[in-house]
Design a protein around this motif. Structure first.
Motif, PDB file in Angstrom:
ATOM      1  N   GLN A  52       0.839  -1.182   0.000  1.00  0.00           N
ATOM      2  CA  GLN A  52       0.000   0.000   0.000  1.00  0.00           C
ATOM      3  C   GLN A  52       0.883   1.244   0.000  1.00  0.00           C
ATOM      4  O   GLN A  52       1.640   1.481   0.933  1.00  0.00           O
ATOM      5  CB  GLN A  52      -0.921   0.005   1.224  1.00  0.00           C
ATOM      6  N   SER A  54       1.505   5.236   0.212  1.00  0.00           N
ATOM      7  CA  SER A  54       0.890   6.450   0.735  1.00  0.00           C
ATOM      8  C   SER A  54       0.807   7.503  -0.360  1.00  0.00           C
ATOM      9  O   SER A  54       1.763   7.731  -1.095  1.00  0.00           O
ATOM     10  CB  SER A  54       1.700   6.997   1.911  1.00  0.00           C
ATOM     11  N   ASP A 107      -9.410   3.825  -3.582  1.00  0.00           N
ATOM     12  CA  ASP A 107      -9.871   3.884  -2.191  1.00  0.00           C
ATOM     13  C   ASP A 107     -11.074   4.806  -2.018  1.00  0.00           C
ATOM     14  O   ASP A 107     -11.477   5.092  -0.884  1.00  0.00           O
ATOM     15  CB  ASP A 107      -8.732   4.344  -1.281  1.00  0.00           C
ATOM     16  N   SER A 108     -11.636   5.293  -3.133  1.00  0.00           N
ATOM     17  CA  SER A 108     -12.818   6.169  -3.151  1.00  0.00           C
ATOM     18  C   SER A 108     -12.549   7.581  -2.649  1.00  0.00           C
ATOM     19  O   SER A 108     -13.487   8.340  -2.428  1.00  0.00           O
ATOM     20  CB  SER A 108     -13.973   5.548  -2.340  1.00  0.00           C
ATOM     21  N   LYS A 109     -11.279   7.947  -2.476  1.00  0.00           N
ATOM     22  CA  LYS A 109     -10.915   9.291  -2.039  1.00  0.00           C
ATOM     23  C   LYS A 109     -10.201  10.042  -3.158  1.00  0.00           C
ATOM     24  O   LYS A 109      -9.540   9.441  -3.995  1.00  0.00           O
ATOM     25  CB  LYS A 109     -10.004   9.226  -0.812  1.00  0.00           C
ATOM     26  N   GLN A 156      -5.823   4.793 -11.088  1.00  0.00           N
ATOM     27  CA  GLN A 156      -4.966   3.812 -10.438  1.00  0.00           C
ATOM     28  C   GLN A 156      -3.579   4.431 -10.230  1.00  0.00           C
ATOM     29  O   GLN A 156      -3.093   5.178 -11.081  1.00  0.00           O
ATOM     30  CB  GLN A 156      -4.829   2.568 -11.318  1.00  0.00           C
ATOM     31  N   GLN A 160      -0.657   0.099  -8.801  1.00  0.00           N
ATOM     32  CA  GLN A 160      -1.939  -0.540  -9.079  1.00  0.00           C
ATOM     33  C   GLN A 160      -2.130  -0.769 -10.576  1.00  0.00           C
ATOM     34  O   GLN A 160      -2.646  -1.810 -10.995  1.00  0.00           O
ATOM     35  CB  GLN A 160      -3.067   0.330  -8.528  1.00  0.00           C
TER      36      GLN A 160
END
Length: 273
Positions: A52, A54, A107-109, A156, A160
């Motif tokens: 993941q 940042s 992440d929908s943000k 993405q 990703q």
């Protein structure tokens, strides 16, 4: 959000283009057998795939002493509907136009455009054509609204984009630009239109020459000399460009095929962390 925050959303919506015809998907210069291609494109690493990255950071705007925070952008976007927040947004700040862009991620943000270039390099190579060849062989083009339950535009990160089997123009461009940057190339994601439709592509500056790289192309070029000079690429109208650190906006409304010069303004710097 309190009215003292002078940030306004412009009509910065990118409508994804229909660039890839079946004939182009099947065209190109294939110089490798499948076995040779697998040696160039190593097997996926579960550790890398699951990492993941940042995307946190802030944007320092040229001409302003106050930075834009990701939290502020997310609050403003949070006031919109889910469908509206899926659009790419171009932001003004304290009377300064077009200072940066943000887009909704997996992440929908909403995150700043620069933050999607996370410094990812799938594997080491000394050949500048390998990143574009890799995209042509492993990633399929697909509209976001078909992949994400009708949402118009989801970005993405470069990591990703490498592991996701499908993606649209900005997903391809983000991965390609980030990989080339790791190889020491001055590479940027360009945002604008192609033949009148919203699009994203890559400009790479090599030996003081500007090359336009169509990241969604499925032509399997195996030499950098096959890449077109940006000055000769027709149908592309660039409005903005960004890399890991900076965001540029075109100074005038006059179309250009040059990605450097006084007609570009470096609007902001992304500070990661």
């Amino acid at each position: 959000m309190r009215s003292l925050w002078p940030i306004f959303l412009l009509a910065g919506i990118l409508i994804l283009p229909e660039l890839l015809l079946e004939a182009e998907r099947q065209a190109g210069n294939e110089h490798f057998t499948p076995e040779e291609a697998r040696r160039i494109l190593p097997l996926d690493s579960p550790t890398d795939k699951d990492q993941q990255d940042s995307q946190r950071g802030l944007v320092r705007v040229s001409g302003s002493s106050r930075p834009i925070t990701e939290e502020l952008v997310q609050r403003m976007v949070g006031r919109r509907s889910e469908a509206e927040s899926a659009y790419v947004s171009i932001w003004n700040w304290q009377g300064i136009a077009d200072v940066t862009a943000s887009a909704r991620g997996l992440d929908s943000k909403h995150h700043f455009a620069n933050s999607y270039l996370v410094g990812f390099q799938p594997f080491e190579t000394e050949e500048l054509w390998v990143p574009l060849y890799s995209l042509a062989t492993r990633k399929q083009y697909q509209y976001d609204h078909l992949q994400y339950a009708g949402l118009s535009d989801i970005w993405q990160t470069s990591r990703q984009a490498y592991y996701q089997a499908r993606g649209d123009c900005e997903d391809h461009a983000i991965l390609l630009a980030d990989w080339l940057i790791n190889l020491g190339v001055d590479a940027r994601v360009a945002m604008g239109t192609h033949k009148g439709q919203g699009h994203a592509w890559v400009v790479a500056i090599v030996n003081n020459r500007e090359y336009l790289l169509e990241a969604t192309s499925k032509r399997r070029q195996t030499t950098w000399q096959a890449m077109p000079l940006a000055a000769l690429a027709e149908g592309y109208e660039v409005e903005f460009q960004f890399n890991r650190d900076y965001f540029w906006a075109r100074k005038t409304s006059t179309p250009t095929r040059r990605y450097r010069g006084s007609h570009w303004v470096k609007k902001s710097q992304f500070i990661r962390g």
